[in-house]
Design a protein around this motif. Structure first.
Motif, PDB file in Angstrom:
ATOM      1  N   PHE A  66       0.789  -1.239   0.000  1.00  0.00           N
ATOM      2  CA  PHE A  66       0.000   0.000   0.000  1.00  0.00           C
ATOM      3  C   PHE A  66       0.819   1.288   0.000  1.00  0.00           C
ATOM      4  N   ALA A  67       2.087   1.193  -0.376  1.00  0.00           N
ATOM      5  CA  ALA A  67       2.905   2.404  -0.476  1.00  0.00           C
ATOM      6  C   ALA A  67       2.555   3.204  -1.725  1.00  0.00           C
ATOM      7  N   LEU A  68       2.031   2.516  -2.743  1.00  0.00           N
ATOM      8  CA  LEU A  68       1.782   3.136  -4.039  1.00  0.00           C
ATOM      9  C   LEU A  68       0.366   2.839  -4.506  1.00  0.00           C
ATOM     10  N   ARG A  69      -0.248   3.823  -5.133  1.00  0.00           N
ATOM     11  CA  ARG A  69      -1.545   3.569  -5.747  1.00  0.00           C
ATOM     12  C   ARG A  69      -1.437   3.499  -7.263  1.00  0.00           C
ATOM     13  N   TYR A  70      -0.592   4.333  -7.837  1.00  0.00           N
ATOM     14  CA  TYR A  70      -0.448   4.389  -9.291  1.00  0.00           C
ATOM     15  C   TYR A  70       1.015   4.217  -9.698  1.00  0.00           C
ATOM     16  N   SER A  71       1.218   3.845 -10.953  1.00  0.00           N
ATOM     17  CA  SER A  71       2.576   3.633 -11.435  1.00  0.00           C
ATOM     18  C   SER A  71       3.414   4.909 -11.412  1.00  0.00           C
ATOM     19  N   LEU A  72       2.798   6.069 -11.597  1.00  0.00           N
ATOM     20  CA  LEU A  72       3.558   7.322 -11.577  1.00  0.00           C
ATOM     21  C   LEU A  72       4.101   7.654 -10.195  1.00  0.00           C
ATOM     22  N   ASP A  73       3.571   7.003  -9.167  1.00  0.00           N
ATOM     23  CA  ASP A  73       4.089   7.243  -7.818  1.00  0.00           C
ATOM     24  C   ASP A  73       5.572   6.876  -7.715  1.00  0.00           C
ATOM     25  N   VAL A  74       5.993   5.862  -8.465  1.00  0.00           N
ATOM     26  CA  VAL A  74       7.378   5.393  -8.352  1.00  0.00           C
ATOM     27  C   VAL A  74       8.391   6.440  -8.823  1.00  0.00           C
ATOM     28  N   PRO A  75       8.301   6.945 -10.067  1.00  0.00           N
ATOM     29  CA  PRO A  75       9.288   7.945 -10.478  1.00  0.00           C
ATOM     30  C   PRO A  75       9.238   9.228  -9.661  1.00  0.00           C
ATOM     31  N   LEU A  97       8.518   9.444  -6.401  1.00  0.00           N
ATOM     32  CA  LEU A  97       9.198   9.163  -5.138  1.00  0.00           C
ATOM     33  C   LEU A  97      10.708   9.124  -5.303  1.00  0.00           C
ATOM     34  N   PHE A  98      11.176   8.543  -6.406  1.00  0.00           N
ATOM     35  CA  PHE A  98      12.624   8.414  -6.594  1.00  0.00           C
ATOM     36  C   PHE A  98      13.266   9.695  -7.112  1.00  0.00           C
ATOM     37  N   ASN A  99      12.560  10.438  -7.936  1.00  0.00           N
ATOM     38  CA  ASN A  99      13.166  11.620  -8.542  1.00  0.00           C
ATOM     39  C   ASN A  99      12.866  12.925  -7.825  1.00  0.00           C
ATOM     40  N   GLN A 100      11.747  12.997  -7.116  1.00  0.00           N
ATOM     41  CA  GLN A 100      11.368  14.242  -6.453  1.00  0.00           C
ATOM     42  C   GLN A 100      11.387  14.169  -4.932  1.00  0.00           C
ATOM     43  N   TYR A 101      11.206  12.970  -4.396  1.00  0.00           N
ATOM     44  CA  TYR A 101      11.113  12.838  -2.940  1.00  0.00           C
ATOM     45  C   TYR A 101      12.356  12.217  -2.298  1.00  0.00           C
ATOM     46  N   GLY A 102      13.383  11.933  -3.081  1.00  0.00           N
ATOM     47  CA  GLY A 102      14.662  11.556  -2.499  1.00  0.00           C
ATOM     48  C   GLY A 102      14.983  10.088  -2.367  1.00  0.00           C
ATOM     49  N   LEU A 103      14.080   9.199  -2.810  1.00  0.00           N
ATOM     50  CA  LEU A 103      14.412   7.777  -2.673  1.00  0.00           C
ATOM     51  C   LEU A 103      15.604   7.385  -3.542  1.00  0.00           C
ATOM     52  N   GLY A 104      15.742   8.023  -4.694  1.00  0.00           N
ATOM     53  CA  GLY A 104      16.865   7.704  -5.572  1.00  0.00           C
ATOM     54  C   GLY A 104      18.206   7.918  -4.894  1.00  0.00           C
ATOM     55  N   LYS A 105      18.320   8.996  -4.154  1.00  0.00           N
ATOM     56  CA  LYS A 105      19.568   9.289  -3.438  1.00  0.00           C
ATOM     57  C   LYS A 105      19.867   8.211  -2.399  1.00  0.00           C
ATOM     58  N   ILE A 106      18.831   7.772  -1.699  1.00  0.00           N
ATOM     59  CA  ILE A 106      19.016   6.729  -0.684  1.00  0.00           C
ATOM     60  C   ILE A 106      19.466   5.426  -1.344  1.00  0.00           C
ATOM     61  N   TRP A 107      18.830   5.053  -2.450  1.00  0.00           N
ATOM     62  CA  TRP A 107      19.196   3.809  -3.140  1.00  0.00           C
ATOM     63  C   TRP A 107      20.628   3.871  -3.655  1.00  0.00           C
ATOM     64  N   GLU A 135       9.331   7.414   6.317  1.00  0.00           N
ATOM     65  CA  GLU A 135       8.921   8.809   6.497  1.00  0.00           C
ATOM     66  C   GLU A 135       8.616   9.471   5.163  1.00  0.00           C
ATOM     67  N   ILE A 136       9.427   9.175   4.153  1.00  0.00           N
ATOM     68  CA  ILE A 136       9.191   9.731   2.814  1.00  0.00           C
ATOM     69  C   ILE A 136       7.890   9.182   2.230  1.00  0.00           C
ATOM     70  N   ILE A 137       7.667   7.881   2.385  1.00  0.00           N
ATOM     71  CA  ILE A 137       6.439   7.268   1.863  1.00  0.00           C
ATOM     72  C   ILE A 137       5.212   7.859   2.543  1.00  0.00           C
ATOM     73  N   LYS A 138       5.294   8.046   3.848  1.00  0.00           N
ATOM     74  CA  LYS A 138       4.157   8.631   4.575  1.00  0.00           C
ATOM     75  C   LYS A 138       3.912  10.067   4.136  1.00  0.00           C
ATOM     76  N   ASP A 139       4.988  10.838   4.015  1.00  0.00           N
ATOM     77  CA  ASP A 139       4.856  12.235   3.592  1.00  0.00           C
ATOM     78  C   ASP A 139       4.255  12.313   2.195  1.00  0.00           C
ATOM     79  N   TYR A 140       4.741  11.499   1.310  1.00  0.00           N
ATOM     80  CA  TYR A 140       4.257  11.507  -0.068  1.00  0.00           C
ATOM     81  C   TYR A 140       2.768  11.168  -0.124  1.00  0.00           C
ATOM     82  N   ASN A 141       2.377  10.117   0.571  1.00  0.00           N
ATOM     83  CA  ASN A 141       0.971   9.717   0.538  1.00  0.00           C
ATOM     84  C   ASN A 141       0.062  10.760   1.179  1.00  0.00           C
TER      85      ASN A 141
END
Length: 345
Positions: free
Chosen positions: A113-122, A124-134, A326-332
């Motif tokens: 339940f972290a994501l509802r749509y496919s656009l959520d992934v890019p 989260l990674f490009n605008q919300y910082g997950l890419g940097k963590i990975w 925290e990022i997933i919660k903030d994003y949602n």
């Protein structure tokens, strides 16, 4: 005049000699990478092969990526180690399936339940910082994280109809490790098998169903031929997958080839955006191989509520997990507050 004539004659002779002796050029052997995907041949035709073919055409002999399918060189569960030690050069997979030793492994594939749509992934990674963590996590273990993209949502395809949570009890289901860990709270029995064995395992009764994909993939790889029902409730709106490379092999590439790798793999992410999104709707409405079932919203809300506790449980595992949650919660929260078309219902 004599001096001038001598100089001109000498120059002409030199030029003629240069023309008469052709330069010897040695063609440089192309850089070769072996890339193994998590996908079998039928699925790889869509999720990776077009990008690899495009890369090889554009690279024009400077570099060539050799594509291998699920378990062809090494078992999927050994993909990370094989890439880390240089047995293979690059991988397309989720963190969970390839047994990543990083703290972000648990978020690979379908994180409930972290994501509802496919656009959520890019986003989260490009605008919300997950890419940097990975990128940070994989640098620590000698692997270059290249990019993340989304695949299809996670649904059950089963032999028997699922119309309530009670119907999940005791069902032996092929799924991802983290998804299985979560679904076991509702009586599901997660089963791990080689990807290419799934269809036969359903036919022989070793499996009762599959929670690995959406309906597009069920049709593409043949699972719709051996399952009779498709549950429209899902535990995630998109699968999170990535491209990775052995760090030393990545560092050896000139900058133009690094850029070409990124561009072609981004094209792969884009292809999947429309292929899955359109396919999921088309096959629900016009597909003729599986009957759609649904667990009522009020009952399914129990599963959604359980995911919140699961998130907190994962966050308690460490500092990196906490940052991601925290990022997933903030994003949602932002998506929910934004309303239509981001979150509603």
């Amino acid at each position: 005049m004599t001096t001038r004539r001598h100089i001109l004659t000498g120059a002409a002779a030199t030029g003629a000699a240069a023309l008469a002796a052709p330069a010897v050029s040695r063609a440089q052997a192309p850089i070769k990478w072996r890339l193994q995907t998590y996908a079998g041949p039928a699925l790889a035709e869509h999720v990776i092969k077009p990008a690899v073919d495009s890369f090889n055409r554009i690279a024009a002999g400077q570099m060539e990526i050799e594509l291998y399918y699920a378990d062809q060189l090494v078992p999927t569960g050994e993909l990370f180690r094989a890439m880390q030690n240089g047995t293979i050069d690059a991988v397309q997979s989720d963190d969970d399936s390839m047994a990543s030793p990083t703290a972000v492994r648990v978020f690979g594939g379908y994180f409930p339940f972290a994501l509802r749509y496919s656009l959520d992934v890019p986003v989260l990674f490009n605008q919300y910082g997950l890419g940097k963590i990975w990128e940070e996590q994989y640098k620590e273990v000698g692997v270059q994280w290249i990019s993340a993209g989304s695949w299809d949502p996670c649904h059950f395809a089963t032999k028997d109809p699922i119309n309530s949570l009670a119907d999940l009890q005791g069902k032996r289901v092929f799924t991802f490790p983290t998804a299985g860990r979560f679904l076991s709270r509702f009586g599901v029995v997660p089963v791990t098998l080689p990807w290419e064995d799934i269809e036969v395992a359903v036919q022989t009764g070793e499996l009762d169903g599959i929670a690995w994909s959406g309906i597009t993939e069920d049709y593409t790889v043949g699972w719709a031929d051996v399952t009779d029902y498709f549950l429209t409730n899902n535990i995630s709106g998109a699968w999170i997958g990535h491209f990775f490379a052995n760090q030393a092999r990545w560092d050896e590439l000139p900058d133009n080839l690094k850029e070409l790798v990124r561009v072609c793999f981004d094209a792969s992410h884009y292809y999947r955006q429309w292929w899955y999104w359109g396919g999921e709707a088309e096959l629900r409405v016009r597909g003729d191989k599986m009957k759609l079932t649904a667990i009522p919203d009020a009952e399914w809300a129990q599963v959604e509520e359980a995911a919140k506790g699961f998130w907190d449980e994962i966050a308690g595992q460490g500092e990196v997990e906490t940052r991601v949650i925290e990022i997933i919660k903030d994003y949602n929260a932002v998506m929910r507050d934004a309303g239509r078309p981001y979150r509603y219902g």
